[in-house]
Design a protein around this motif. Structure first.
Motif, PDB file in Angstrom:
ATOM      1  N   GLY A   1       8.697  39.507  27.817  1.00 44.73           N
ATOM      2  CA  GLY A   1      10.078  39.210  27.439  1.00 44.73           C
ATOM      3  C   GLY A   1      10.704  38.085  28.246  1.00 44.73           C
ATOM      4  O   GLY A   1      11.820  37.665  27.956  1.00 44.73           O
ATOM      5  N   GLU A   2       9.980  37.598  29.251  1.00 42.08           N
ATOM      6  CA  GLU A   2      10.549  36.534  30.087  1.00 42.08           C
ATOM      7  C   GLU A   2      10.159  35.150  29.575  1.00 42.08           C
ATOM      8  O   GLU A   2       9.030  34.937  29.124  1.00 42.08           O
ATOM      9  N   ILE A   3      11.112  34.228  29.677  1.00 42.36           N
ATOM     10  CA  ILE A   3      10.807  32.824  29.382  1.00 42.36           C
ATOM     11  C   ILE A   3      10.815  32.062  30.707  1.00 42.36           C
ATOM     12  O   ILE A   3      11.811  32.090  31.440  1.00 42.36           O
TER      13      ILE A   3
ATOM     14  N   GLY B   1       2.727  14.017  36.051  1.00 42.51           N
ATOM     15  CA  GLY B   1       1.529  14.111  36.889  1.00 42.51           C
ATOM     16  C   GLY B   1       1.572  15.238  37.908  1.00 42.51           C
ATOM     17  O   GLY B   1       0.653  15.392  38.713  1.00 42.51           O
ATOM     18  N   ALA B   2       2.629  16.047  37.881  1.00 35.96           N
ATOM     19  CA  ALA B   2       2.768  17.124  38.884  1.00 35.96           C
ATOM     20  C   ALA B   2       1.726  18.232  38.691  1.00 35.96           C
ATOM     21  O   ALA B   2       1.332  18.897  39.642  1.00 35.96           O
ATOM     22  N   GLY B   3       1.298  18.438  37.450  1.00 34.14           N
ATOM     23  CA  GLY B   3       0.305  19.480  37.201  1.00 34.14           C
ATOM     24  C   GLY B   3       0.748  20.548  36.214  1.00 34.14           C
ATOM     25  O   GLY B   3       0.111  21.597  36.099  1.00 34.14           O
ATOM     26  N   LYS B   4       1.805  20.280  35.463  1.00 33.59           N
ATOM     27  CA  LYS B   4       2.322  21.269  34.500  1.00 33.59           C
ATOM     28  C   LYS B   4       1.292  21.561  33.400  1.00 33.59           C
ATOM     29  O   LYS B   4       0.980  22.709  33.110  1.00 33.59           O
ATOM     30  N   SER B   5       0.781  20.477  32.791  1.00 34.27           N
ATOM     31  CA  SER B   5      -0.195  20.671  31.709  1.00 34.27           C
ATOM     32  C   SER B   5      -1.470  21.311  32.249  1.00 34.27           C
ATOM     33  O   SER B   5      -2.093  22.137  31.575  1.00 34.27           O
TER      34      SER B   5
ATOM     35  N   ASP C   1       3.386  23.287  25.702  1.00 35.08           N
ATOM     36  CA  ASP C   1       3.473  22.085  26.535  1.00 35.08           C
ATOM     37  C   ASP C   1       4.420  21.075  25.886  1.00 35.08           C
ATOM     38  O   ASP C   1       4.063  20.434  24.904  1.00 35.08           O
ATOM     39  N   GLU C   2       5.606  20.967  26.407  1.00 37.23           N
ATOM     40  CA  GLU C   2       6.650  20.077  25.904  1.00 37.23           C
ATOM     41  C   GLU C   2       6.874  20.222  24.388  1.00 37.23           C
ATOM     42  O   GLU C   2       6.739  19.269  23.635  1.00 37.23           O
TER      43      GLU C   2
ATOM     44  N   TYR D   1       6.831  27.509  29.162  1.00 37.57           N
ATOM     45  CA  TYR D   1       6.855  26.206  28.509  1.00 37.57           C
ATOM     46  C   TYR D   1       7.345  25.112  29.445  1.00 37.57           C
ATOM     47  O   TYR D   1       8.020  25.379  30.432  1.00 37.57           O
ATOM     48  N   THR D   2       6.935  23.894  29.156  1.00 37.79           N
ATOM     49  CA  THR D   2       7.338  22.767  29.992  1.00 37.79           C
ATOM     50  C   THR D   2       8.343  21.917  29.238  1.00 37.79           C
ATOM     51  O   THR D   2       8.318  21.815  28.005  1.00 37.79           O
TER      52      THR D   2
END
Ligand SMILES: Nc1ncnc2c1ncn2[C@@H]1O[C@H](COP(=O)(O)OP(=O)(O)OP(=O)(O)O)[C@@H](O)[C@H]1O
Ligand SMILES: [Mg+2]
Length: 223
Positions: free
Chosen positions: A27-29, A37-41, A154-155, A185-186
């Motif tokens: 239930g959390e977003i 380039g930080a590493g999210k993907s 991802d975005e 999600y990013t």
């Protein structure tokens, strides 16, 4: 419940993620922020079982990523940064195609409803004629066919107009709160992050995002 413990990821000599520890409840977003380039993907790919960490452990309810990748995949929906759908096929044909690949069985009407829930009504239209926002919606609808417990996006709202952004946002909110799904999600849109997310994970050394989020009242986890 998703538990990430002491995660480390490097590509050759480049250290991308280090000592990442967090848990996410149903239930959390969770919003994932950080500079380019930080590493999210990279983190989303690891959570989607497409990439592997160098160190650390991840568990998803009773499953361990190191042991139960196949089982875990059944519960995950992943939308990569680049849209992945068939341009030449119609919305309907795309939905039917991915329904066949998925482990669930849905009627054409149910598939259509998934699109309509996001205000995507171009059922018979070839994808190549859709706008960027509509393609994103279709990509998300495809991901929901097998009713995943955890959605990794991802975005999902990059480069689309405000109306579609709001529609996608409220749809994700509904998915999390009504269906108890985990959503990670990013986005680089801090207004959107503030509106949608329960918690925010900041990756990277840049304090830019933390500064923006400081007065948001959100719980911020930074690495
Ligand atoms: N397959 C790979 N091989 C080598 N290096 C990689 C690979 N994938 C990503 N990287 C590097 O890892 C770092 C993190 O990349 P990632 O794509 O995760 O960043 P990001 O936070 O998603 O950025 P953006 O906001 O631009 O999407 C970058 O320096 C990138 O060059
Ligand atoms: Mg990325």
């Amino acid at each position: 419940m998703l538990s990430v413990d002491s995660l480390k990821k490097r590509y050759r000599k480049k250290l991308v993620l280090e000592n990442l520890t967090f848990t996410v409840r149903p239930g959390e977003i969770i919003g994932l922020v950080g500079e380019n380039g930080a590493g999210k993907s990279t983190l989303l790919r690891i959570l989607a079982t497409i990439d592997k960490p160098n160190k650390g452990s991840i568990s998803f309810f009773n499953y361990l990523y190191s042991k139960n990748r196949k089982e875990i995949r059944k519960y995950i929906g992943y939308v990569p940064q680049d849209i992945a759908i068939w341009e030449e096929l119609t919305v309907k044909e795309n939905m039917l195609f991915f329904e066949k690949l998925s482990l669930s069985s849905k009627s054409s009407q149910e598939l259509r409803q998934l699109c309509l829930d996001m205000n995507l009504d171009k059922w018979e239209e070839p994808v190549k004629k859709l706008s960027g926002g509509m393609k994103r919606k279709l990509n998300i609808a495809i991901t929901l066919i097998h009713e995943p417990t955890m959605l990794l996006l991802d975005e999902p709202t990059v480069g689309i107009d405000l109306k579609s952004k709001i529609e996608i946002g409220s749809y994700l909110l509904k998915q999390a709160k009504d269906n108890n799904r985990i959503i990670i999600y990013t986005s680089h849109d801090m207004d959107e992050i503030n509106h949608l997310c329960d918690r925010v994970i900041c990756i990277g050394e840049d304090s830019f995002y933390e500064d923006i989020l400081k007065d948001s009242g959100k719980e911020i986890i930074s690495f």
